[in-house]
Design a protein around this motif. Structure first.
Motif, PDB file in Angstrom:
ATOM      1  N   SER A   1      -8.644  -0.560   4.324  1.00 53.08           N
ATOM      2  CA  SER A   1      -9.912  -0.925   3.676  1.00 53.08           C
ATOM      3  C   SER A   1      -9.764  -0.953   2.163  1.00 53.08           C
ATOM      4  O   SER A   1     -10.190  -1.902   1.500  1.00 53.08           O
ATOM      5  N   GLY A   2      -9.169   0.090   1.597  1.00 58.79           N
ATOM      6  CA  GLY A   2      -8.994   0.137   0.154  1.00 58.79           C
ATOM      7  C   GLY A   2      -8.099  -0.980  -0.347  1.00 58.79           C
ATOM      8  O   GLY A   2      -8.350  -1.563  -1.419  1.00 58.79           O
TER       9      GLY A   2
ATOM     10  N   TYR B   1     -15.285  -2.883   1.826  1.00 63.08           N
ATOM     11  CA  TYR B   1     -14.919  -2.166   3.045  1.00 63.08           C
ATOM     12  C   TYR B   1     -15.081  -0.668   2.832  1.00 63.08           C
ATOM     13  O   TYR B   1     -14.759  -0.141   1.755  1.00 63.08           O
TER      14      TYR B   1
ATOM     15  N   THR C   1     -13.900   2.865   2.871  1.00 56.97           N
ATOM     16  CA  THR C   1     -12.552   3.428   2.823  1.00 56.97           C
ATOM     17  C   THR C   1     -12.397   4.688   3.653  1.00 56.97           C
ATOM     18  O   THR C   1     -11.284   5.188   3.814  1.00 56.97           O
TER      19      THR C   1
ATOM     20  N   ASP D   1       0.823  -1.210   0.000  1.00 49.86           N
ATOM     21  CA  ASP D   1       0.000   0.000   0.000  1.00 49.86           C
ATOM     22  C   ASP D   1       0.857   1.260   0.000  1.00 49.86           C
ATOM     23  O   ASP D   1       0.801   2.066   0.927  1.00 49.86           O
TER      24      ASP D   1
ATOM     25  N   ASN E   1     -10.114  -4.149  -0.375  1.00 54.13           N
ATOM     26  CA  ASN E   1     -11.052  -4.154  -1.499  1.00 54.13           C
ATOM     27  C   ASN E   1     -10.341  -4.535  -2.797  1.00 54.13           C
ATOM     28  O   ASN E   1     -10.859  -5.330  -3.599  1.00 54.13           O
TER      29      ASN E   1
ATOM     30  N   GLU F   1     -13.136  -0.882  10.914  1.00 55.73           N
ATOM     31  CA  GLU F   1     -13.747  -1.111   9.607  1.00 55.73           C
ATOM     32  C   GLU F   1     -14.312  -2.532   9.464  1.00 55.73           C
ATOM     33  O   GLU F   1     -15.284  -2.748   8.743  1.00 55.73           O
TER      34      GLU F   1
ATOM     35  N   LEU G   1      -4.000   3.433  -0.195  1.00 59.16           N
ATOM     36  CA  LEU G   1      -5.430   3.147  -0.147  1.00 59.16           C
ATOM     37  C   LEU G   1      -5.960   2.993   1.270  1.00 59.16           C
ATOM     38  O   LEU G   1      -7.165   3.037   1.480  1.00 59.16           O
TER      39      LEU G   1
ATOM     40  N   ARG H   1     -10.676   3.868   9.182  1.00 59.62           N
ATOM     41  CA  ARG H   1      -9.413   3.145   9.331  1.00 59.62           C
ATOM     42  C   ARG H   1      -9.288   2.479  10.701  1.00 59.62           C
ATOM     43  O   ARG H   1      -8.237   1.930  11.011  1.00 59.62           O
TER      44      ARG H   1
END
Length: 310
Positions: A75-76, A184, A186, A43, A79, A192, A72, A189
């Motif tokens: 969560s991002g 999720y 986004t 990430d 996903n 979540e 991200l 944080r």
């Protein structure tokens, strides 16, 4: 001969975890009795995380690495990993934690036998600093149970009769998630996982909890590895919003469970703040904060009674 299709995709967001992510990955690769892949999302790390992931993937092709050029958040990143997953089941794994030996095989077997869309086992806590594992935090000989929305929300709070259900790291049936467009959030944080499970249960997911399966090893915060940004105020506010949602107000049991969660989070936050208060003025600030809600007032009264009784 064609490659074996994986049964489980281990979903692993990775951010600045070069020094410890290998432990997490090894705990997944060493799972017996189940065909799996690991979908790791780098990430936008600023350390050597990408190099570590790529090195491990060259050793074992079951590890697939996605290099995100944009941060991200957890969560991002999850996903994105779910979008790329090739399996029936998705198992959430954080870079500082580990899967318990044999967990995936047992959980998949239970999920299939119980026609589950979500399945979770029990957790224990590992102190990296002390190299110690906690005792069982669930009654691990309890029978397998099904959690509806009210049961999950009522159990997803601190200071409960069992550990916070929001801390569980379940396996999710990926076709169910895709069928209902579940992702999720986004914008969150911290906490979540709770919202993701609530959304799934609202969509009709069948959630099975197998307390007798030790599935997940949390690394405690005193180890200093977690990248999670703690935000109790946001969690409390989001929980209050859910308690007032028209679809939940229509079910008094569910709405009450959300309110109990919000109050438990308030008490937990006050305990955390008091534990960090190192002077009389800072302790008085915690006391003033407690006066803003009935749950906080009850907390303060208990503290005063305990202090007087010394």
């Amino acid at each position: 001969m064609s490659a074996i299709m994986p049964e489980v995709s281990v979903i692993l967001p990775a951010y600045n975890c070069a020094g410890f992510v290998e432990r997490s990955i090894r705990s997944a690769l060493d799972q017996p009795g189940v065909a799996l892949e690991i979908v790791a999302v780098n990430d936008c790390s600023t350390d050597d995380t990408l190099a570590v992931l790529q090195g491990l993937s060259r050793q074992d092709p079951r590890l697939r690495v996605i290099d995100s050029k944009k941060n991200l958040g957890p969560s991002g990143a999850r996903n994105l990993a779910f979008e790329q997953a090739a399996s029936e089941w998705g198992a959430i794994l954080d870079a500082d934690d580990a899967l318990a030996p044999g967990a995936l095989e047992r959980l998949v077997r239970i999920a299939r036998s119980r026609d589950a869309d979500i399945v979770a086992g029990s957790v224990r806590f590992f102190s990296h600093a002390r190299q110690e594992m906690s005792r069982a935090v669930f009654k691990e000989d309890a029978p397998v149970t099904v959690l509806g929305l009210r049961e999950f929300v009522d159990g997803a709070r601190p200071h409960n009769r069992e550990p916070d259900y929001g801390l569980l790291k379940p396996l999710f049936r990926i076709p169910f998630l895709k069928e209902h467009g579940l992702k999720y959030r986004t914008d969150i944080r911290h906490g979540e996982d709770f919202h993701f499970v609530v959304e799934a249960l609202v969509k009709g997911a069948r959630y099975v909890l197998a307390r007798d399966v030790l599935s997940y090893i949390y690394t405690t915060r005193d180890s200093g590895l977690s990248r999670t940004l703690v935000d109790y105020g946001r969690m409390i506010g989001e929980t209050q919003t859910l308690s007032r949602h028209p679809s939940f107000v229509a079910d008094p049991g569910v709405s009450s469970a959300f309110r109990r969660r919000a109050d438990a989070l308030r008490v937990h936050e006050l305990n955390e703040l008091l534990g960090k208060a190192d002077s009389l003025p800072s302790k008085l600030r915690v006391a003033r904060k407690s006066l803003r809600t009935s749950a906080g007032q009850g907390w303060l009264k208990k503290k005063i009674v305990k202090y007087i009784g010394r």
